[in-house]
Design an enzyme around this catalytic site. Structure first.
Site, mmCIF file in Angstrom:
data_model
loop_
_atom_site.group_PDB
_atom_site.id
_atom_site.type_symbol
_atom_site.label_atom_id
_atom_site.label_comp_id
_atom_site.label_asym_id
_atom_site.label_seq_id
_atom_site.Cartn_x
_atom_site.Cartn_y
_atom_site.Cartn_z
ATOM 1 C CB THR A 70 -0.834 -0.047 1.295
ATOM 2 O OG1 THR A 70 -1.730 -1.127 1.183
ATOM 3 C CG2 THR A 70 -1.580 1.230 1.582
ATOM 4 N NE ARG A 90 -9.085 -7.268 3.622
ATOM 5 C CZ ARG A 90 -8.040 -6.452 3.598
ATOM 6 N NH1 ARG A 90 -7.785 -5.732 2.529
ATOM 7 N NH2 ARG A 90 -7.237 -6.367 4.637
ATOM 8 N N GLY A 109 -0.275 -2.569 6.344
ATOM 9 C CA GLY A 109 -0.074 -3.857 7.003
ATOM 10 C C GLY A 109 -1.337 -4.681 6.904
ATOM 11 N N GLY A 136 -4.630 -5.380 7.285
ATOM 12 C CA GLY A 136 -5.699 -4.428 7.542
ATOM 13 C C GLY A 136 -6.692 -4.807 8.622
HETATM 14 N N1 ASP Z 1 -3.586 -2.420 4.869
HETATM 15 C C1 ASP Z 1 -3.902 -2.856 3.548
HETATM 16 C C2 ASP Z 1 -5.143 -3.713 3.590
HETATM 17 O O1 ASP Z 1 -5.301 -4.458 4.515
HETATM 18 C C3 ASP Z 1 -2.814 -3.651 2.918
HETATM 19 C C4 ASP Z 1 -1.455 -2.986 2.962
HETATM 20 O O2 ASP Z 1 -1.203 -2.135 3.769
HETATM 21 O O3 ASP Z 1 -0.625 -3.348 2.149
HETATM 22 O O4 ASP Z 1 -5.912 -3.661 2.668
#
Ligand code: ASP
Length: 335
Positions: free
Chosen positions: A202, A230, A254, A256
């Site tokens: 992300t 989701r 992270g 999520g």
């Molecule tokens: N936090 C994001 C999610 O769970 C994924 C990420 O941070 O890479 O969708």
């Protein structure tokens, strides 16, 4: 004589305080995702490409802030660059869902007035961060989803693209790998995300401008192999994204589900607001203690109203970079 000494001591103490609290003209931090990012798994070419992209993104944001531009503009323009770069899991480089689609989420928050905008589950908006900002500025709402968000974005002139625009071979291969791993474990989809080998990816930006305003934004394709529409933490105000001029601007990355459960971005600001924590102490408590105890992998970047920056993470690595007026920039990947 005694009075003069007192006066002298008071002056020294005032000067020291002034030095400590003097905020830089501007400050900006960004991330390109946290996860299992190990040097041993990285080729020199790939590492160089990531460092270059992080550097370029930082320059875009810094130039806006340096020339007196707004925190909100720095957030949007920096994220636009990262969304267009296929290295990151946002916009062009978004990961694939279980059905082989790209469903993106983004959020935007202006700390000066606490206005926020977010979109989730969008499939044809070239730059979801632009749509999130438009929700903030051009709608009466905070959070739009799916088809409705797409119709709104189009109605305010935001670029859309055929979903095929988001195809990248690397992300497609990533989906096949995730599915194979799931099958090998005999997992029927109730636990779609393995804990290992997920480089989340992300992107997010938090910054302070010369007027003293804070802003934050986050954009993501979510997690590889996600099902059932989701939605993660990134577009949820208070979970993955938050900004308040009274405290700090925060963008998370992270796993999520954990960031949603523990409203991580808002918690950082709440610790500062109600408990008087420093930004650093708040980051330590939430990312390095609470999330670790709960099993939530990831990290965040944050800038407070005094221009302090933190970039804590409890995973193996986090693509990250930051800069403050008058200080050398930092561009980092590993622990
Ligand atoms: N936090 C994001 C999610 O769970 C994924 C990420 O941070 O890479 O969708």
């Amino acid at each position: 004589m005694k009075n003069n000494i007192y006066l002298f001591l008071i002056c020294i103490s005032l000067m020291t305080n002034a030095c400590q609290t003097k905020r830089p003209a501007y400050a900006l931090a960004l991330h390109g995702g946290a996860g299992t990012i190990l040097k041993k798994n990285m080729t020199p070419e790939k590492e160089a490409a990531y460092l270059q992209a992080l550097n370029e993104a930082l320059t875009i944001g810094e130039n806006i802030l340096k020339s007196g531009g707004k925190a909100t503009d720095a957030v949007e323009k920096t994220i636009l660059y990262l969304e267009d770069c296929p290295l990151f899991n946002a916009g062009k480089g978004a990961v694939f869902t279980f059905e082989g689609k790209n469903e993106m989420d983004a959020a935007f928050m202006d700390g000066s007035n606490q206005k926020a905008g977010a979109v989730c589950g969008v499939t044809n908006i070239k730059n979801p961060i632009r749509a999130a900002r438009a929700v903030l500025e051009k709608s009466q709402h905070v959070f739009l989803s799916g088809r409705g968000a797409e119709i709104f974005a189009q109605s305010v002139g935001i670029d859309t693209v055929p979903p095929a625009y988001f195809f990248t071979q690397e992300r497609w291969d990533g989906l096949q790998k995730a599915k194979a791993a799931e099958q090998a474990k005999g997992n029927s989809g109730d636990l779609p995300f393995g804990k290992t080998d997920y480089k989340f990816g992300t992107v997010g930006v938090a910054c302070l401008d010369q007027m003293g305003n804070l802003a934050a934004g986050t954009s993501t394709g979510g997690m590889t192999n996600k099902r059932w529409n989701r939605i993660g933490d990134a577009p949820v105000i208070g979970a993955g994204t938050y900004a308040d001029n009274a405290t700090a601007a925060v963008s998370c990355t992270g796993h999520g589900e954990f960031f949603l459960r523990y409203t991580v971005a808002r918690d950082i600001c709440a610790l500062m607001e109600y408990k008087g924590s420093t930004l650093e102490a708040a980051g330590e408590q939430i990312v390095m203690k609470k999330l670790v105890e709960k099993g939530g992998e990831g990290g965040l970047i944050a800038v407070d109203k005094n221009g302090n920056i933190i970039m804590p993470f409890n995973s193996e690595g986090m693509y990250r970079a930051c800069v403050k007026a008058g200080e050398a920039r930092k561009v980092l990947i590993y622990k």
